[in-house]
Design a protein around this motif. Structure first.
Motif, PDB file in Angstrom:
ATOM      1  N   ARG A 277      -5.955   3.988  -8.107  1.00 49.88           N
ATOM      2  CA  ARG A 277      -4.680   3.440  -7.648  1.00 49.88           C
ATOM      3  C   ARG A 277      -3.763   3.255  -8.856  1.00 49.88           C
ATOM      4  O   ARG A 277      -4.149   2.612  -9.841  1.00 49.88           O
ATOM      5  N   SER A 278      -2.560   3.793  -8.763  1.00 50.65           N
ATOM      6  CA  SER A 278      -1.596   3.642  -9.856  1.00 50.65           C
ATOM      7  C   SER A 278      -1.073   2.205  -9.896  1.00 50.65           C
ATOM      8  O   SER A 278      -1.123   1.472  -8.896  1.00 50.65           O
ATOM      9  N   GLU A 279      -0.578   1.840 -11.050  1.00 51.09           N
ATOM     10  CA  GLU A 279       0.020   0.502 -11.188  1.00 51.09           C
ATOM     11  C   GLU A 279       1.210   0.381 -10.245  1.00 51.09           C
ATOM     12  O   GLU A 279       2.011   1.292 -10.098  1.00 51.09           O
TER      13      GLU A 279
ATOM     14  N   VAL B 194       3.276  -7.612 -10.353  1.00 51.69           N
ATOM     15  CA  VAL B 194       2.694  -6.349 -10.808  1.00 51.69           C
ATOM     16  C   VAL B 194       1.246  -6.288 -10.340  1.00 51.69           C
ATOM     17  O   VAL B 194       0.462  -7.207 -10.605  1.00 51.69           O
ATOM     18  N   ARG B 195       0.914  -5.211  -9.612  1.00 47.97           N
ATOM     19  CA  ARG B 195      -0.478  -4.951  -9.257  1.00 47.97           C
ATOM     20  C   ARG B 195      -0.990  -3.893 -10.213  1.00 47.97           C
ATOM     21  O   ARG B 195      -0.498  -2.761 -10.223  1.00 47.97           O
ATOM     22  N   PRO B 196      -1.955  -4.244 -11.025  1.00 43.91           N
ATOM     23  CA  PRO B 196      -2.414  -3.293 -12.034  1.00 43.91           C
ATOM     24  C   PRO B 196      -3.128  -2.097 -11.394  1.00 43.91           C
ATOM     25  O   PRO B 196      -3.507  -2.115 -10.215  1.00 43.91           O
ATOM     26  N   ALA B 197      -3.321  -1.087 -12.189  1.00 46.34           N
ATOM     27  CA  ALA B 197      -4.106   0.071 -11.739  1.00 46.34           C
ATOM     28  C   ALA B 197      -5.520  -0.380 -11.373  1.00 46.34           C
ATOM     29  O   ALA B 197      -6.037  -1.387 -11.877  1.00 46.34           O
ATOM     30  N   HIS B 198      -6.141   0.384 -10.473  1.00 43.59           N
ATOM     31  CA  HIS B 198      -7.482   0.006 -10.009  1.00 43.59           C
ATOM     32  C   HIS B 198      -8.276   1.267  -9.711  1.00 43.59           C
ATOM     33  O   HIS B 198      -7.785   2.186  -9.043  1.00 43.59           O
TER      34      HIS B 198
ATOM     35  N   GLN C  20     -10.198  -2.126 -13.532  1.00 48.68           N
ATOM     36  CA  GLN C  20      -8.807  -1.725 -13.768  1.00 48.68           C
ATOM     37  C   GLN C  20      -8.711  -0.329 -14.342  1.00 48.68           C
ATOM     38  O   GLN C  20      -7.823   0.438 -13.990  1.00 48.68           O
ATOM     39  N   SER C  21      -9.637  -0.005 -15.215  1.00 52.24           N
ATOM     40  CA  SER C  21      -9.645   1.334 -15.807  1.00 52.24           C
ATOM     41  C   SER C  21     -11.073   1.650 -16.216  1.00 52.24           C
ATOM     42  O   SER C  21     -11.551   1.204 -17.273  1.00 52.24           O
TER      43      SER C  21
ATOM     44  N   GLY D 140       4.522  -2.029  -9.205  1.00 48.48           N
ATOM     45  CA  GLY D 140       5.415  -3.134  -9.537  1.00 48.48           C
ATOM     46  C   GLY D 140       6.287  -3.483  -8.348  1.00 48.48           C
ATOM     47  O   GLY D 140       6.864  -2.597  -7.706  1.00 48.48           O
TER      48      GLY D 140
END
Length: 376
Positions: free
Chosen positions: A335-337, A350-354, A260-261, A339
């Protein structure tokens, strides 16, 4: 410690990656010479100084069986390359029957055995010099074998084409242009042996007059050998890879992480590839690297909002003709978060950042060595 920068690098876009070819020091010139005319070589029995007649340059040679040392003139003869030779003391009537050959202990048993023992004192092959009483425990030297040499030009060719008559010809020095043919009469290529710094050049006339020049360097014809590495096979036993800090997964230099980060290696790294124990005069002349993705810009690697950047860089740096560094960069996809909202404006998913960290390359190398020989 890394060596000097490679002589030249060529970069071409290949999909999302690049292809880079880098030459070892002197590798491009060596490869060009092999592909065009083989290793350059010249053969001289005597150096002709400016203003000196050929007969004066070889005046010390007398008719009959002679043996002279070619080391002082750095005599060399290369397969497939024309060379100049000067002979003297032959009866003019016998010039058209000259036979020229190279005798060498580096030739394999596919070449004829030289059996003229009265010309070379060591042809009994009892053992190496200093072998004492020649006991059977003394290691034996390989026998001399013969390699044919063709007369392709010079004075002899002109004389034997019917120009002057033998009655007006006087014994003197004659030049020959000779060549070891790249192909033999039986259809085989002239190869399968290493260079020999202690070969013998023999010139024999029909009347029995013979010269032998020792200390001639026989230069084998070279050819390129292209090898793909990092794949299962016998080659993996003869090269060593010292991987950089970010350890790859498995044998190939494939490095990958996602989360995710996460942070990717900021400066990339390098792997040291060493070719050990190459034999028969082989040299590493170039390496080609095909990289994984190097594209940068807005959006992640899968067309979502985000960004793509390269950390570090791919490249090849040669230390010498046996090892090089494969520098690797890291492709980072963020990839940005994301929504997803309902029609009423409420966030329903919500698809979190990746983040993805990817580094990968494919390698092939080119070696140059004697024709029909193996480097290991």
């Amino acid at each position: 410690m890394r060596g000097s920068a490679a002589a030249e690098a060529q970069q071409n876009a290949v999909g999302g990656g690049r292809s880079l070819t880098t030459f070892a020091p002197g590798g491009e010139q060596l490869l060009r010479s092999v592909e065009t005319q083989g290793a350059a070589a010249q053969l001289q029995t005597a150096r002709e100084q400016a203003g000196m007649a050929a007969s004066d340059a070889v005046a010390s040679l007398q008719p009959g069986v002679r043996s002279i040392d070619g080391r002082s003139s750095q005599a060399r003869i290369s397969v497939g390359t024309a060379a100049r030779l000067v002979v003297a003391g032959f009866a003019p009537q016998s010039l058209c029957d000259l036979q020229v050959r190279v005798l060498s202990r580096a030739l394999p048993d596919t070449y004829p055995l030289h059996k003229d023992e009265h010309l070379s004192a060591d042809l009994n092959f009892h053992g190496l010099p200093g072998g004492g009483d020649g006991a059977s425990s003394t290691p034996s030297r390989p026998p001399q074998r013969e390699l044919p040499v063709t007369v392709v030009g010079g004075d002899v060719t002109a004389l034997c084409n019917g120009s002057p008559t033998p009655q007006v010809m006087r014994p003197r020095a004659y030049s020959l242009t000779v060549m070891i043919p790249p192909g033999l009469d039986n259809g085989r290529r002239t190869g399968g042996f290493e260079d020999d710094a202690d070969a013998v050049l023999e010139v024999r006339a029909g009347d029995g007059t013979v010269y032998q020049m020792s200390g001639v360097t026989l230069v084998a014809l070279r050819e390129p050998l292209h090898l793909t590495i990092f794949r299962a096979g016998p080659l993996q036993t003869v090269y060593k890879v010292t991987y950089g800090d970010w350890k790859p997964l498995g044998v190939a230099p494939y490095r990958f992480a996602e989360g995710q980060s996460i942070d990717c290696p900021a400066n990339g790294g390098g792997d040291l590839i060493s070719f050990n124990g190459m034999k028969h005069g082989f040299a590493l002349v170039s390496a080609n690297m095909i990289t994984d993705r190097v594209d940068t810009g807005d959006g992640d690697g899968f067309h979502n909002a985000g960004s793509r950047v390269m950390l570090g860089a791919y490249g090849i740096t040669f230390n010498d003709n046996q090892s090089f560094f494969a520098g690797w960069g890291v492709w980072r996809s963020h990839r940005s978060e994301i929504g997803i909202t309902s029609g009423m404006g409420a966030v329903v998913d919500v698809r979190p950042a990746h983040d993805i960290c990817l580094s990968n390359y494919y390698l092939s190398v080119t070696l140059v060595g004697p024709l029909d020989m193996a480097p290991w």
